[in-house]
Scaffold this motif. Structure first.
Motif, short mmCIF file in Angstrom:
data_model
loop_
_atom_site.label_atom_id
_atom_site.label_comp_id
_atom_site.label_asym_id
_atom_site.label_seq_id
_atom_site.Cartn_x
_atom_site.Cartn_y
_atom_site.Cartn_z
N VAL A 10 0.77 -1.01 0.19
CA VAL A 10 0.29 -0.02 0.39
C VAL A 10 0.65 1.54 -0.24
O VAL A 10 0.46 2.17 -0.62
CB VAL A 10 -0.73 -0.42 1.20
N LEU A 11 1.86 1.18 0.59
CA LEU A 11 2.89 2.66 1.11
C LEU A 11 3.47 2.51 -0.52
O LEU A 11 4.02 3.91 -0.50
CB LEU A 11 3.87 2.18 2.17
N ILE A 12 4.50 1.31 -0.99
CA ILE A 12 4.46 1.97 -1.77
C ILE A 12 4.08 2.49 -3.77
O ILE A 12 4.19 2.87 -4.23
CB ILE A 12 5.29 0.71 -2.76
N GLU A 13 2.39 1.83 -3.15
CA GLU A 13 2.20 2.77 -3.98
C GLU A 13 1.15 4.45 -3.69
O GLU A 13 1.85 5.52 -5.09
CB GLU A 13 0.52 2.02 -4.36
N LYS A 14 1.56 4.90 -2.55
CA LYS A 14 1.79 5.74 -1.75
C LYS A 14 3.13 6.68 -1.95
O LYS A 14 3.31 8.02 -2.79
CB LYS A 14 0.94 5.85 -1.11
N TYR A 15 4.44 6.34 -2.00
CA TYR A 15 5.37 6.90 -1.98
C TYR A 15 6.66 7.19 -3.01
O TYR A 15 7.30 7.33 -3.07
CB TYR A 15 6.35 6.62 -0.06
N LYS A 16 6.24 5.35 -3.46
CA LYS A 16 7.28 4.80 -4.76
C LYS A 16 8.59 4.68 -4.18
O LYS A 16 9.75 4.91 -5.03
CB LYS A 16 6.94 6.11 -6.15
N LYS A 17 8.76 4.88 -2.96
CA LYS A 17 10.85 4.71 -2.04
C LYS A 17 10.35 4.11 -1.38
O LYS A 17 9.54 4.54 -0.55
CB LYS A 17 10.39 6.72 -2.30
N VAL A 18 11.36 2.97 -1.47
CA VAL A 18 11.92 2.51 -0.59
C VAL A 18 11.84 3.07 1.06
O VAL A 18 11.02 3.14 2.45
CB VAL A 18 12.73 1.67 -0.20
N THR A 19 12.75 4.46 0.81
CA THR A 19 12.84 5.43 2.37
C THR A 19 11.82 5.32 3.24
O THR A 19 11.23 5.62 3.82
CB THR A 19 14.25 6.19 1.87
N ASP A 20 10.70 6.32 1.63
CA ASP A 20 9.32 6.56 2.90
C ASP A 20 9.20 5.66 3.29
O ASP A 20 8.52 6.00 3.75
CB ASP A 20 8.41 7.20 1.73
N VAL A 21 8.80 4.82 2.87
CA VAL A 21 8.01 3.62 3.84
C VAL A 21 8.25 3.26 4.67
O VAL A 21 8.11 3.37 5.58
CB VAL A 21 7.51 2.31 2.63
N ALA A 22 10.16 2.83 5.06
CA ALA A 22 10.62 2.69 5.79
C ALA A 22 10.24 3.85 7.04
O ALA A 22 9.91 3.52 8.46
CB ALA A 22 11.86 2.36 5.38
N ALA A 23 10.32 4.63 6.75
CA ALA A 23 10.20 5.75 7.72
C ALA A 23 8.28 6.11 8.31
O ALA A 23 8.52 6.35 10.01
CB ALA A 23 10.44 7.21 6.75
N GLU A 24 7.14 5.37 7.32
CA GLU A 24 6.77 4.95 7.37
C GLU A 24 6.16 4.52 8.29
O GLU A 24 5.48 4.82 9.12
CB GLU A 24 5.62 5.24 6.69
N LEU A 25 6.92 3.32 8.17
CA LEU A 25 6.82 2.38 8.95
C LEU A 25 7.95 1.59 10.45
O LEU A 25 7.45 0.74 11.20
CB LEU A 25 6.97 0.91 8.33
N GLY A 26 8.38 3.00 10.80
CA GLY A 26 8.88 2.80 11.84
C GLY A 26 10.63 1.17 11.22
O GLY A 26 10.68 1.42 12.81
N LEU A 27 10.44 1.12 9.95
CA LEU A 27 11.74 0.40 10.30
C LEU A 27 12.87 0.66 9.30
O LEU A 27 13.16 2.03 8.39
CB LEU A 27 10.97 -1.08 9.10
N LYS A 28 13.86 -0.43 9.31
CA LYS A 28 14.71 0.17 8.32
C LYS A 28 14.91 -0.70 7.23
O LYS A 28 14.09 -1.60 6.63
CB LYS A 28 16.42 -0.51 8.97
N GLN A 29 15.61 0.45 6.30
CA GLN A 29 15.22 0.08 4.99
C GLN A 29 15.40 -1.00 4.33
O GLN A 29 15.06 -2.02 3.36
CB GLN A 29 16.62 1.33 4.15
N PRO A 30 16.59 -1.91 4.71
CA PRO A 30 17.33 -2.99 4.15
C PRO A 30 15.72 -3.84 4.65
O PRO A 30 15.39 -5.90 4.36
CB PRO A 30 17.94 -3.32 5.32
N THR A 31 15.13 -3.82 5.64
CA THR A 31 14.07 -4.52 6.09
C THR A 31 12.79 -4.06 5.56
O THR A 31 11.86 -5.59 4.73
CB THR A 31 13.87 -4.35 7.82
N VAL A 32 12.94 -3.32 5.17
CA VAL A 32 11.79 -3.31 3.96
C VAL A 32 11.76 -3.76 2.58
O VAL A 32 10.79 -4.74 1.79
CB VAL A 32 10.91 -2.08 3.86
N SER A 33 12.67 -3.76 2.45
CA SER A 33 12.95 -4.40 0.93
C SER A 33 13.57 -6.29 1.39
O SER A 33 12.38 -6.62 0.10
CB SER A 33 14.93 -4.02 0.85
N PHE A 34 13.80 -6.33 1.80
CA PHE A 34 13.94 -7.99 2.73
C PHE A 34 12.16 -8.47 2.61
O PHE A 34 12.07 -8.70 2.24
CB PHE A 34 14.49 -8.65 4.14
N HIS A 35 10.86 -7.65 2.71
CA HIS A 35 9.84 -7.89 3.02
C HIS A 35 9.32 -7.95 1.55
O HIS A 35 8.46 -8.56 1.03
CB HIS A 35 9.28 -7.19 3.57
#
Length: 298
Positions: A10-35
């Motif tokens: 959902v957030l990738i569609e909203k932000y189009k950037k992994v860094t912004d998704v990670a910030a929204e979820l309070g996760l690290k960027q590598p964790t988002v990429s792993f998921h």
């Protein structure tokens, strides 16, 4: 497939950037990429594509997105509902209302409720009619108070708070203040201040004009109820308003009102919630208290 992975879609569609998704979820960027990679592996298809530093959903990703939005929304709603299943000594009451009930009816009810239950935190959002209805349909909110036609066919479950009189308003020095009996034809000759399109009062004005076969001379459109009243107070124009919203001005003599002549649509203030939602004990306690109050003399 867990809720975090769907939130990422959902957030990738909203932000189009992994860094912004990670910030929204309070996760690290590598964790988002792993998921993201884990989800693609789990479903056996490519869901994300990378273009010029942006992350876009593939066709399969967009198909999943439609379901992810609903599932994430339901999860948020479920958490919010469960948290409200507590005693009335603590909790959060969240509701939204359209302009007229939110400005002139609900403040008294909310104030009395939090005085009776000092451990409750209340949040009241006031928006235009169409926005509140859309947010209710899309599950952004659970409970709303709407200004509705008496026999309005709604997709929501509703419970009336009180009836409402829709009246003609004008300045104290307007010629209408000296007329004993008004007619639809006479009113239609006056410059008219209209409420914003799709609001209850705008629709009520249109229904009144159609029912009485007159055409209103719309002179201006105003989307704020207080500004609307101020414009009418300046003189030279007329309009319609909820009687509940002009009691102060009538007492001060800064506005005059008269019943609309001819065929007049009925109105009510009502709680509304989706038919697939059951009000929580906290919400039901608020609804019950509002139903027991005398709001006609608010």
């Amino acid at each position: 497939m867990n809720i975090t992975k769907l939130q990422i879609v959902v957030l990738i569609e909203k932000y189009k950037k992994v860094t912004d998704v990670a910030a929204e979820l309070g996760l690290k960027q590598p964790t988002v990429s792993f998921h993201m990679k884990s989800l693609e592996s789990e479903l056996g298809t490519s869901l994300f594509q990378y273009r010029s530093g942006r992350v876009l959903l593939t066709e399969a990703g967009r198909a999943l997105y439609q379901y992810a939005v609903r599932i994430v929304s339901l999860a948020v709603e479920a958490e919010r509902s469960v948290k409200q299943f507590s005693s009335l000594h603590s909790g959060n009451l969240e509701l939204e209302a359209s302009y007229i009930p939110g400005t002139y009816v609900l403040p008294k009810i909310v104030s009395q409720f939090i005085n009776l239950h000092p451990g409750i935190d209340a949040a009241l959002g006031v928006h235009n009619d169409s926005s509140v209805r859309e947010r209710l349909r899309s599950r952004d909110i659970q409970l709303a108070v709407l200004h509705m036609a008496e026999n309005e066919d709604e997709s929501f479950q509703t419970q009336a708070i009180s009836g409402d009189d829709t009246v003609l308003i004008f300045a104290p020095d307007h010629p209408f203040a000296r007329e004993a009996q008004l007619t639809p034809e006479g009113i239609a000759l006056e410059p008219w201040i209209q409420h914003e399109p799709s609001s209850y009062l705008a629709n009520a004005a249109d229904r009144w004009a159609q029912s009485n076969t007159v055409r209103l001379w719309n002179h201006a459109v105003v989307n704020n109820p207080e500004a609307y009243k101020r414009m009418v107070m300046e003189g030279g124009t007329v309009g319609i308003f909820s009687l509940a919203g002009i009691r102060t001005e009538l007492a001060l003599g800064s506005l005059r009102q008269a019943p609309l002549p001819g065929i007049v649509p009925g109105a009510r203030f009502a709680f509304a919630w989706r038919k697939d939602h059951t009000p929580t004990p906290l919400q039901q306690a608020f609804i019950d208290m509002a139903a027991s109050m005398d709001l006609q003399n608010n």
